[in-house]
Design a protein around this motif. Sequence first.
Motif, PDB file in Angstrom:
ATOM      1  N   ARG A  74     -22.222   4.229  -4.195  1.00 50.61           N
ATOM      2  CA  ARG A  74     -20.773   4.019  -4.157  1.00 50.61           C
ATOM      3  C   ARG A  74     -20.104   4.950  -3.153  1.00 50.61           C
ATOM      4  O   ARG A  74     -19.195   4.552  -2.418  1.00 50.61           O
ATOM      5  N   ALA A  78     -18.253   3.664   0.219  1.00 46.46           N
ATOM      6  CA  ALA A  78     -16.835   3.999   0.399  1.00 46.46           C
ATOM      7  C   ALA A  78     -16.614   4.675   1.744  1.00 46.46           C
ATOM      8  O   ALA A  78     -15.642   4.377   2.458  1.00 46.46           O
ATOM      9  N   GLN A 285     -10.892   0.296  -5.271  1.00 48.61           N
ATOM     10  CA  GLN A 285     -12.201   0.924  -5.177  1.00 48.61           C
ATOM     11  C   GLN A 285     -12.180   2.322  -5.789  1.00 48.61           C
ATOM     12  O   GLN A 285     -13.133   2.732  -6.461  1.00 48.61           O
ATOM     13  N   ASP A 289     -14.559   3.598  -8.786  1.00 51.01           N
ATOM     14  CA  ASP A 289     -15.394   4.774  -8.581  1.00 51.01           C
ATOM     15  C   ASP A 289     -15.139   5.835  -9.649  1.00 51.01           C
ATOM     16  O   ASP A 289     -16.031   6.606 -10.008  1.00 51.01           O
TER      17      ASP A 289
END
Length: 298
Positions: A74, A78, A285, A289
Motif C-alpha cells: 500500500r 501510494a 486512499q 490506508d
Amino acid sequence: MRRITFDLDVLRSFATGMELGSFAKAAERLGRSTSAVSAQLRKLEEQAGTPIFRRSGRGLALTEAGETMLAYARRLLALNDEAAAAVHGIDLQGWVRLGLSEDFGEALLPAVLGRFTRAHPKVRIEARIARSFDLLDRVGSGQLDLALAWGDGGALPYGERVAELPARWVGPASGDGFFGATADEPLPLAVLEAPCLLRTAATTALDRAGIPWRLAFVSPSLGGLWAAVAAGLGVTIRTDFALPARVRVLRPATAPALPLLPLTLLRAEAEPDPVTARLAAILVQSVRDALPGIAAAA
C-alpha cells in the motif's frame, strides 16, 4: 542477500484483491483475467521467498509475512501514484474546499494535505472540521466541494461509500462496570448534540436491548465528549479509529450489539473538476490506508 525488486503491477493486484475481499473482483476492476492475477500472486510469493497466504476455511488469509507485505504494498503504490500525479499534474491549479468529520480531522488531515500539496503545490485548499450533519448541509449548498462524513449521504446524490466501520462502546481507560444498569440506575450516556448518527445508534441499541439509560453529558464537540468519557461521566459510542489514550473500547458481555457505521465521501458535483477529483482520490486512499483492520466497502 540478493536484491529483490517487486513488480508494482503485482503489488496492485495483491492490494486490490485484499481491499475488495476477492481476487476475482480485483481482476475485474484491473481489467485482467483471474488466471493472470493468480499467476501474479504466485510470482509475489516466489519473490518474497515465503508464503504470504494460508488456508482459512474455504478461503485464504494472510500469513504474518503477508500482512507485512500488504502494508508495504500500500505504501509503495501510494508513493507511485503520488509520483505519477505529480509528474502529470504539475501545472494543476485552482481552489478546493474540503470538509472532514471531527473524528478524522487531527488523525487524517495532515497526511492528506501533505500528499496533495507535495504533488500539487499551486492548488489552494480550504479545510473545515465539523459535525457530519453540518458537512452534509455545506456540500448540499455548494459551500464545500468534498466532505468525509458519517452516514449514507442522506438526500445528496453524489456520494461514495468509502468504508463501513463497526461501532464500539467506549468508556474511560480504567473501569468497565457501566453495563449493570437497572431502572433505578440507568446507564449514563455521554453524547454529542442532536442530530447525531452515533447518538441515535446508541439509544436505539439500548432501547432494543431493554437497557435503561440517561443523558449524563451532552457536548457540541468531540473534544468535550472525550473529556467527559475520560472522566467517567458516561459511556459513548465511536469507532476504533483515532481513539485518545484516555479512553478505551468496552467489551462487557451484557452490552448490546451495535451497527456498522457508513463513512461516505460527499461531492457537490457529479463530475468534479480535476483538482477536486485528485483530492478525492487521495482522501479515499488515505482513509483505506488508515483502516488496515477494517474492511473497506467494495
